[in-house]
Design a protein around this motif. Sequence first.
Motif, PDB file in Angstrom:
ATOM      1  N   GLU A  99       0.816  -1.219   0.000  1.00 54.53           N
ATOM      2  CA  GLU A  99       0.000   0.000   0.000  1.00 54.53           C
ATOM      3  C   GLU A  99       0.854   1.275   0.000  1.00 54.53           C
ATOM      4  O   GLU A  99       0.546   2.247  -0.686  1.00 54.53           O
ATOM      5  CB  GLU A  99      -0.887  -0.032   1.246  1.00 54.53           C
ATOM      6  CG  GLU A  99      -2.188   0.708   1.084  1.00 54.53           C
ATOM      7  CD  GLU A  99      -3.052   0.522   2.325  1.00 54.53           C
ATOM      8  OE1 GLU A  99      -3.363   1.531   2.971  1.00 54.53           O
ATOM      9  OE2 GLU A  99      -3.374  -0.652   2.648  1.00 54.53           O
ATOM     10  N   LYS A 100       1.957   1.224   0.782  1.00 55.01           N
ATOM     11  CA  LYS A 100       2.831   2.410   0.825  1.00 55.01           C
ATOM     12  C   LYS A 100       3.464   2.693  -0.538  1.00 55.01           C
ATOM     13  O   LYS A 100       3.697   3.845  -0.901  1.00 55.01           O
ATOM     14  CB  LYS A 100       3.934   2.227   1.882  1.00 55.01           C
ATOM     15  CG  LYS A 100       3.436   2.388   3.297  1.00 55.01           C
ATOM     16  CD  LYS A 100       4.577   2.310   4.300  1.00 55.01           C
ATOM     17  CE  LYS A 100       4.021   2.468   5.723  1.00 55.01           C
ATOM     18  NZ  LYS A 100       5.077   2.302   6.741  1.00 55.01           N
ATOM     19  N   VAL A 153       2.050   2.153  -3.382  1.00 58.07           N
ATOM     20  CA  VAL A 153       1.022   2.789  -4.205  1.00 58.07           C
ATOM     21  C   VAL A 153       1.003   4.292  -3.934  1.00 58.07           C
ATOM     22  O   VAL A 153       0.962   5.115  -4.849  1.00 58.07           O
ATOM     23  CB  VAL A 153      -0.375   2.180  -3.918  1.00 58.07           C
ATOM     24  CG1 VAL A 153      -1.468   2.944  -4.656  1.00 58.07           C
ATOM     25  CG2 VAL A 153      -0.401   0.699  -4.283  1.00 58.07           C
ATOM     26  N   LYS A 154       1.100   4.650  -2.638  1.00 61.04           N
ATOM     27  CA  LYS A 154       1.081   6.078  -2.270  1.00 61.04           C
ATOM     28  C   LYS A 154       2.294   6.808  -2.822  1.00 61.04           C
ATOM     29  O   LYS A 154       2.189   7.924  -3.336  1.00 61.04           O
ATOM     30  CB  LYS A 154       1.054   6.221  -0.743  1.00 61.04           C
ATOM     31  CG  LYS A 154      -0.286   5.856  -0.145  1.00 61.04           C
ATOM     32  CD  LYS A 154      -0.309   6.247   1.314  1.00 61.04           C
ATOM     33  CE  LYS A 154      -1.675   5.947   1.924  1.00 61.04           C
ATOM     34  NZ  LYS A 154      -1.573   5.672   3.358  1.00 61.04           N
ATOM     35  N   VAL A 155       3.469   6.184  -2.693  1.00 62.67           N
ATOM     36  CA  VAL A 155       4.691   6.810  -3.200  1.00 62.67           C
ATOM     37  C   VAL A 155       4.612   6.951  -4.721  1.00 62.67           C
ATOM     38  O   VAL A 155       4.972   7.986  -5.285  1.00 62.67           O
ATOM     39  CB  VAL A 155       5.937   5.992  -2.782  1.00 62.67           C
ATOM     40  CG1 VAL A 155       7.178   6.499  -3.493  1.00 62.67           C
ATOM     41  CG2 VAL A 155       6.136   6.065  -1.269  1.00 62.67           C
ATOM     42  N   GLU A 209       1.937   7.188  -6.576  1.00 65.03           N
ATOM     43  CA  GLU A 209       0.975   8.233  -6.953  1.00 65.03           C
ATOM     44  C   GLU A 209       1.617   9.607  -6.930  1.00 65.03           C
ATOM     45  O   GLU A 209       1.326  10.467  -7.739  1.00 65.03           O
ATOM     46  CB  GLU A 209      -0.235   8.211  -6.003  1.00 65.03           C
ATOM     47  CG  GLU A 209      -1.277   7.204  -6.415  1.00 65.03           C
ATOM     48  CD  GLU A 209      -2.361   7.012  -5.361  1.00 65.03           C
ATOM     49  OE1 GLU A 209      -2.319   7.685  -4.292  1.00 65.03           O
ATOM     50  OE2 GLU A 209      -3.238   6.158  -5.606  1.00 65.03           O
ATOM     51  N   LYS A 210       2.540   9.800  -5.972  1.00 65.27           N
ATOM     52  CA  LYS A 210       3.145  11.115  -5.814  1.00 65.27           C
ATOM     53  C   LYS A 210       4.394  11.307  -6.701  1.00 65.27           C
ATOM     54  O   LYS A 210       4.599  12.372  -7.259  1.00 65.27           O
ATOM     55  CB  LYS A 210       3.527  11.298  -4.332  1.00 65.27           C
ATOM     56  CG  LYS A 210       4.151  12.631  -4.003  1.00 65.27           C
ATOM     57  CD  LYS A 210       3.160  13.634  -3.482  1.00 65.27           C
ATOM     58  CE  LYS A 210       3.875  14.951  -3.177  1.00 65.27           C
ATOM     59  NZ  LYS A 210       3.048  15.898  -2.503  1.00 65.27           N
ATOM     60  N   GLU A 242       6.668  12.778   3.839  1.00 69.62           N
ATOM     61  CA  GLU A 242       5.422  13.535   3.646  1.00 69.62           C
ATOM     62  C   GLU A 242       4.276  12.601   3.262  1.00 69.62           C
ATOM     63  O   GLU A 242       3.121  12.858   3.580  1.00 69.62           O
ATOM     64  CB  GLU A 242       5.586  14.496   2.452  1.00 69.62           C
ATOM     65  CG  GLU A 242       6.006  15.890   2.798  1.00 69.62           C
ATOM     66  CD  GLU A 242       6.261  16.674   1.514  1.00 69.62           C
ATOM     67  OE1 GLU A 242       5.486  16.515   0.543  1.00 69.62           O
ATOM     68  OE2 GLU A 242       7.255  17.426   1.504  1.00 69.62           O
ATOM     69  N   VAL A 243       4.595  11.521   2.548  1.00 70.60           N
ATOM     70  CA  VAL A 243       3.566  10.659   1.988  1.00 70.60           C
ATOM     71  C   VAL A 243       3.303   9.398   2.817  1.00 70.60           C
ATOM     72  O   VAL A 243       2.158   8.972   2.979  1.00 70.60           O
ATOM     73  CB  VAL A 243       3.956  10.220   0.546  1.00 70.60           C
ATOM     74  CG1 VAL A 243       2.798   9.501  -0.125  1.00 70.60           C
ATOM     75  CG2 VAL A 243       4.385  11.413  -0.282  1.00 70.60           C
ATOM     76  N   ILE A 244       4.387   8.770   3.364  1.00 75.06           N
ATOM     77  CA  ILE A 244       4.198   7.471   4.040  1.00 75.06           C
ATOM     78  C   ILE A 244       4.765   7.410   5.453  1.00 75.06           C
ATOM     79  O   ILE A 244       4.860   6.327   6.035  1.00 75.06           O
ATOM     80  CB  ILE A 244       4.817   6.315   3.210  1.00 75.06           C
ATOM     81  CG1 ILE A 244       6.287   6.610   2.844  1.00 75.06           C
ATOM     82  CG2 ILE A 244       3.991   6.041   1.963  1.00 75.06           C
ATOM     83  CD1 ILE A 244       7.027   5.408   2.283  1.00 75.06           C
TER      84      ILE A 244
END
Length: 349
Positions: A84-85, A87-89, A91-92, A207-209
Amino acid sequence: KTILEKIDKNQNNTDIIREAGRILKEGGLVAFPTETVYGLGADALNEDAAKKIYAAKGRPSDNPLIIHITNMKALEKIVSEVPEKAVKVAEKYWPGPLTMIFNKSDIVPYGTTGGLDTVAVRMPVDAIAREVIDAGGGYIAAPSANTSGRPSPTTAQHVAEDLTGRVDMIVDGGAVEIGVESTILDMTVEPPMILRPGAITKEMFEEVIGEVTIDRTLIRPDSKQVPKAPGMKYRHYAPKADLTIIEGPLEKVTAEINKRAKEKSRAGYKVGIIGTEETVAEYKAGDVKCIGTRADESTIAANLFGILREFDDDQVDYIYSESFDTAGIGSAIMNRLLKAAGHHIEKLV
Ligand code: TXA
Ligand code: MG
């Protein structure tokens, strides 16, 4: 025989891209620009093609390759799961100067991963890189397109110096934008760990994860531990000259570099100096090169490898370099500069 093709950004380059794609699909080697450094590409899912990369670069076979893709569907095919992390990274910061490490899926050959069960994946943003990757089938293994041990190439000219006669095609897209290799973030450990600093920094990930760690060997290289990214253990980017970094208050640094440059010149040696827009006028001896401005360290990153190559061409015996701030891209600059210097840094107080 190596074909050299120049991309004209104002023109239709379909023929060049199609030819690059054909070579890659047939198992050949194509060097191409990305926003970080030039890459030496081969079909990542074709073990024989990936093996050719090691021969062309003179690269140790335990040093794994990064697979370049252009979309998230492609990621799912080559990794066993996408945390999941990640995916977040993604996306950014994807597409961009970032590589993430995942557990590999079965279709990725061990010839590409240097025998590891993990795989490094990068989604570059550079338009030419993306066209070449797609034309070549969507999964392109690409290390930096230099001979092992030389500074990474930031122009097609650098690639040609190292690899002419060893690759099928070099796509010339001009000078790259960033100039240091991608940040590597290992997503197979918790918390994720930075294995190589680049343009995307620890703070930017956090900032993201949330928490992200840094491979300790990057901070304390004299420790007995082996770096987690196999390639980081080699003395990369080594210039032929003896490089020393001088750190401290700028006026003292320039005075010390002048003193040493004069001594070495008097002793009959060729001396190179790496200065900045803020300091170059202060230097009175040696072959002085301006690496960029302290007001914008991205200019320093962009010129670093090219300047190390120039000093190789000029056959200087000693290089003295100023030290740089480690904020932002500065951590990547200092990591590469320290490696080039064999960690020879002297601190003035
Ligand atoms: O910016 C970049 O990343 C450039 C451009 C061409 O994309 N590529 C690049 O590749 O720098 P290379 O091969 O020069 O560096 C890849 C680094 C090496 O230090 C290698 O050991 C590490 O990534 N690496 C690759 N796969 C790995 C894995 N599964 N686990 C840990 N480290 C890995
Ligand atoms: Mg490399």
